[in-house]
Design a protein around this motif. Structure first.
Motif, PDB file in Angstrom:
ATOM      1  N   GLU A 166       2.526  15.154 -13.017  1.00  0.00           N
ATOM      2  CA  GLU A 166       1.458  15.487 -13.975  1.00  0.00           C
ATOM      3  C   GLU A 166       0.943  16.907 -13.748  1.00  0.00           C
ATOM      4  O   GLU A 166       0.612  17.625 -14.681  1.00  0.00           O
ATOM      5  N   ALA A 214       4.097   5.969  -5.130  1.00  0.00           N
ATOM      6  CA  ALA A 214       4.316   6.060  -6.589  1.00  0.00           C
ATOM      7  C   ALA A 214       3.257   6.941  -7.252  1.00  0.00           C
ATOM      8  O   ALA A 214       3.574   7.852  -8.028  1.00  0.00           O
ATOM      9  N   GLN A 215       1.997   6.723  -6.913  1.00  0.00           N
ATOM     10  CA  GLN A 215       0.925   7.506  -7.546  1.00  0.00           C
ATOM     11  C   GLN A 215       1.003   8.973  -7.147  1.00  0.00           C
ATOM     12  O   GLN A 215       0.745   9.872  -7.948  1.00  0.00           O
ATOM     13  N   THR A 216       1.424   9.241  -5.891  1.00  0.00           N
ATOM     14  CA  THR A 216       1.542  10.636  -5.449  1.00  0.00           C
ATOM     15  C   THR A 216       2.606  11.368  -6.253  1.00  0.00           C
ATOM     16  O   THR A 216       2.411  12.502  -6.691  1.00  0.00           O
ATOM     17  N   LYS A 233       3.663  10.487  -9.264  1.00  0.00           N
ATOM     18  CA  LYS A 233       3.158  10.583 -10.651  1.00  0.00           C
ATOM     19  C   LYS A 233       2.198  11.769 -10.767  1.00  0.00           C
ATOM     20  O   LYS A 233       2.281  12.582 -11.683  1.00  0.00           O
ATOM     21  N   GLY A 234       1.305  11.904  -9.780  1.00  0.00           N
ATOM     22  CA  GLY A 234       0.348  13.014  -9.804  1.00  0.00           C
ATOM     23  C   GLY A 234       1.033  14.359  -9.698  1.00  0.00           C
ATOM     24  O   GLY A 234       0.686  15.314 -10.395  1.00  0.00           O
ATOM     25  N   THR A 252       0.842  -1.199   0.000  1.00  0.00           N
ATOM     26  CA  THR A 252       0.000   0.000   0.000  1.00  0.00           C
ATOM     27  C   THR A 252       0.877   1.250   0.000  1.00  0.00           C
ATOM     28  O   THR A 252       0.609   2.215  -0.709  1.00  0.00           O
ATOM     29  N   SER A 295       3.807   1.531  -1.271  1.00  0.00           N
ATOM     30  CA  SER A 295       4.386   1.675  -2.624  1.00  0.00           C
ATOM     31  C   SER A 295       3.393   2.311  -3.582  1.00  0.00           C
ATOM     32  O   SER A 295       3.713   3.229  -4.327  1.00  0.00           O
ATOM     33  N   LEU A 296       2.133   1.838  -3.518  1.00  0.00           N
ATOM     34  CA  LEU A 296       1.093   2.394  -4.397  1.00  0.00           C
ATOM     35  C   LEU A 296       0.892   3.878  -4.117  1.00  0.00           C
ATOM     36  O   LEU A 296       0.926   4.720  -5.030  1.00  0.00           O
ATOM     37  N   ILE A 297       0.761   4.227  -2.838  1.00  0.00           N
ATOM     38  CA  ILE A 297       0.517   5.634  -2.479  1.00  0.00           C
ATOM     39  C   ILE A 297       1.702   6.502  -2.878  1.00  0.00           C
ATOM     40  O   ILE A 297       1.556   7.548  -3.519  1.00  0.00           O
TER      41      ILE A 297
END
Ligand SMILES: NC(=O)C1=CN([C@@H]2O[C@H](COP(=O)(O)OP(=O)(O)OC[C@H]3O[C@@H](n4cnc5c(N)ncnc54)[C@H](OP(=O)(O)O)[C@@H]3O)[C@@H](O)[C@H]2O)C=CC1
Ligand SMILES: O=C(O)[C@@H]1CCC=N1
Length: 264
Positions: free
Chosen positions: A211, A203-205, A207-208, A197, A199-201
């Motif tokens: 962006e 990495a996506q943070t 990436k966002g 979890t 790692s997901l948070i």
């Protein structure tokens, strides 16, 4: 008729480029030939129709575009073997760190279009940042090479003198960013998340955040100001990081990588 592409040096980057070009439909898998000396150690998933060989000379002579993706100390030996079969109709692209356009022209022994491209491993998922420099190329050839790397991410055409800097910021930069993500994951686990979890948070943070900059065309501090609530928890964390040299350590890392290229 689609172009035949030889990737001389099927390692981390060479295979990632092949994967990206196939995923983006820039060319058919059967139009790609990847070379390496030890065929049993090819990394990464590739369609069976991609040709894999240890014969650089045949791969180069059968191709319209030759992408050099060996290590810097290997380029001279490779160029010595393929130079005799290079023609002015072909395009030579090197992703090799520190080898300039003029070095390549000298090794090629003929006046063919020479490009340097500095992508990163995100090329495999069409999210690369690729800086390109060139010499002796027609507008059409520049368009073709730019299109090739535009299908696998974003492109900036720069002066060859900036390619070492491009290597650090745009290629080493993938590892720098991932080290930041890993540190976030380690912190995330310490404050209660399981590794998956966290790692997901993390990495996506990241990436966002990236962006936001690319979509809004803003400076990081403009986006940071939207997060740092006065007297809030973000600013105290950011200031603690700065007190411990966060930005300074990253800047020094960039400079150290840059100086390493110049030294080699
Ligand atoms: N990895 C990255 O993110 C980036 C790398 N680069 C540059 O790209 C180049 C490749 O880097 P990377 O992919 O990481 O390195 P790797 O070591 O993973 O790949 C190099 C490949 O070249 C092959 N090779 C070596 N000698 C020969 C030869 N004579 N003929 C054919 N193949 C050969 C090796 O296989 P074998 O030993 O079996 O021959 C190996 O697969 C380097 O110059 C690097 O500076 C640039 C930007 C980003
Ligand atoms: O580390 C290296 O030397 C190569 C160049 C940029 C990424 N990998």
């Amino acid at each position: 008729m689609s172009q035949k592409i030889a990737i001389i040096g099927g390692g981390n980057l060479g295979t990632a480029i092949a994967q990206g070009l196939i995923k983006s439909d820039f060319c058919n898998p059967a139009d790609i030939t990847i070379t390496k000396r030890n065929l049993s150690t090819l990394k990464g998933e590739l369609p069976k129709t991609v040709k894999i060989t240890d014969d650089n000379v045949k791969a180069a002579s059968d191709s319209d575009v030759i992408i050099l993706a060996v290590k810097p100390f290997q380029v001279e030996g490779v160029m010595k073997t393929i130079a005799p079969v290079l023609t002015k109709k072909q395009v030579l692209i090197s992703v090799i760190t520190g080898v300039t356009v003029s070095d390549l022209k000298e090794m090629a022994q003929i006046e063919l279009p020479v490009f340097r491209a500095m992508p990163n491993t995100a090329v495999a998922i069409q999210e690369s940042m690729t800086c390109i420099s060139y010499d002796n190329a027609t507008d059409k050839q520049v368009q073709t090479v730019t299109k090739m790397f535009n299908t696998v991410g974003k492109v900036a055409v720069i002066d060859d003198k900036l390619m070492d800097a491009a290597t650090v910021l745009g290629a080493c930069g993938t590892a720098f960013a991932l080290r930041y993500v890993r540190a976030n994951i380690q912190g995330g686990i310490e404050i209660g998340f399981d590794a998956k979890t966290a790692s997901l948070i993390a990495a996506q943070t990241v990436k966002g955040a990236a962006e936001l900059l690319l979509s809004n065309n803003t400076h990081p501090e403009q986006e940071i100001d939207k997060v740092t609530t006065p007297k809030g928890c973000t600013i105290v964390g950011l200031n603690e990081m700065e007190h411990r040299g966060f930005s300074s350590s990253l800047i020094r890392g960039v400079i150290t990588s840059y100086k390493k290229i110049a030294k080699d």
